[in-house]
Scaffold this active site. Structure first.
Site, PDB file in Angstrom:
ATOM      1  N   GLU A  31       0.855  -1.179   0.000  1.00 44.67           N
ATOM      2  CA  GLU A  31       0.000   0.000   0.000  1.00 44.67           C
ATOM      3  C   GLU A  31       0.895   1.234   0.000  1.00 44.67           C
ATOM      4  OE1 GLU A  31      -3.135   0.135   2.914  1.00 44.67           O
ATOM      5  OE2 GLU A  31      -3.823  -1.887   2.410  1.00 44.67           O
ATOM      6  N   HIS A  88      -4.619   6.435   0.313  1.00 42.24           N
ATOM      7  CA  HIS A  88      -3.819   5.217   0.335  1.00 42.24           C
ATOM      8  C   HIS A  88      -4.375   4.260  -0.706  1.00 42.24           C
ATOM      9  CE1 HIS A  88      -7.015   3.695   3.021  1.00 42.24           C
ATOM     10  NE2 HIS A  88      -6.573   2.470   2.752  1.00 42.24           N
ATOM     11  N   HIS A  90      -5.086   0.173  -2.149  1.00 42.73           N
ATOM     12  CA  HIS A  90      -5.332  -1.238  -1.854  1.00 42.73           C
ATOM     13  C   HIS A  90      -4.841  -2.000  -3.083  1.00 42.73           C
ATOM     14  CE1 HIS A  90      -8.795  -0.715   1.327  1.00 42.73           C
ATOM     15  NE2 HIS A  90      -7.628  -0.264   1.751  1.00 42.73           N
ATOM     16  N   ASP A 101      -8.723  -0.021   8.094  1.00 41.65           N
ATOM     17  CA  ASP A 101      -8.917   1.411   7.831  1.00 41.65           C
ATOM     18  C   ASP A 101      -9.861   2.020   8.862  1.00 41.65           C
ATOM     19  OD1 ASP A 101      -7.300   1.232   5.556  1.00 41.65           O
ATOM     20  OD2 ASP A 101      -9.009   0.942   4.209  1.00 41.65           O
TER      21      ASP A 101
END
Length: 139
Positions: A31, A88, A90, A101
């Site tokens: 990530e 961010h 995935h 999260d």
């Protein structure tokens, strides 16, 4: 912030996706993360600032490097902009908030943008209790 829409500059989107693809190309995939800058009142993102992911398990989690984050937040403020939120990726799952999260979200009122290397992205406002989905308009 009250709008249910996030306006994302095309350059910021391209920067985020490029960063996400870099992380996904790693072995193992990781990530990536960063800070979103712009106008928080208008919920407009004009720039994305990458930050190193210092999570213990970067394949499935992210943690913004604290020193880099403070430095970027100060630079954003010095430029007269706001920190609108964070992004961010995935790399191996859908771009929706994961249980991790939800557990780690800690900035109520800020945007959390999640993307996948294939270009899909979602944005959510953390209310302090839950994520509220926002529509994303690339401009």
């Amino acid at each position: 912030m009250t709008s249910s829409r996030l306006s994302l500059a095309a350059d910021a989107r391209d920067s985020i996706l490029s960063h996400a693809r870099e992380g996904a190309a790693g072995d193992p995939p990781a990530e990536v993360c960063g800070v979103l800058a712009g106008d928080s009142d208008a919920r407009t993102v004009t720039a994305a600032h990458p930050v190193s992911n210092v999570a213990a398990e970067p394949r499935v989690a992210y943690e913004l490097d604290p020193e880099e984050t403070v430095s970027i937040l100060e630079a954003i403020e010095s430029a007269g902009d706001d920190a609108v939120g964070f992004y961010h990726s995935h790399p191996e799952s859908d771009p929706v908030p994961s249980a991790t999260d939800r557990e780690r979200a800690s900035w109520p009122g800020y945007v959390y943008l999640i993307c996948s290397p294939d270009g899909r992205m979602t944005a959510h406002e953390w209310t302090g209790d839950e994520f509220r989905e926002l529509s994303v308009a690339v401009e």
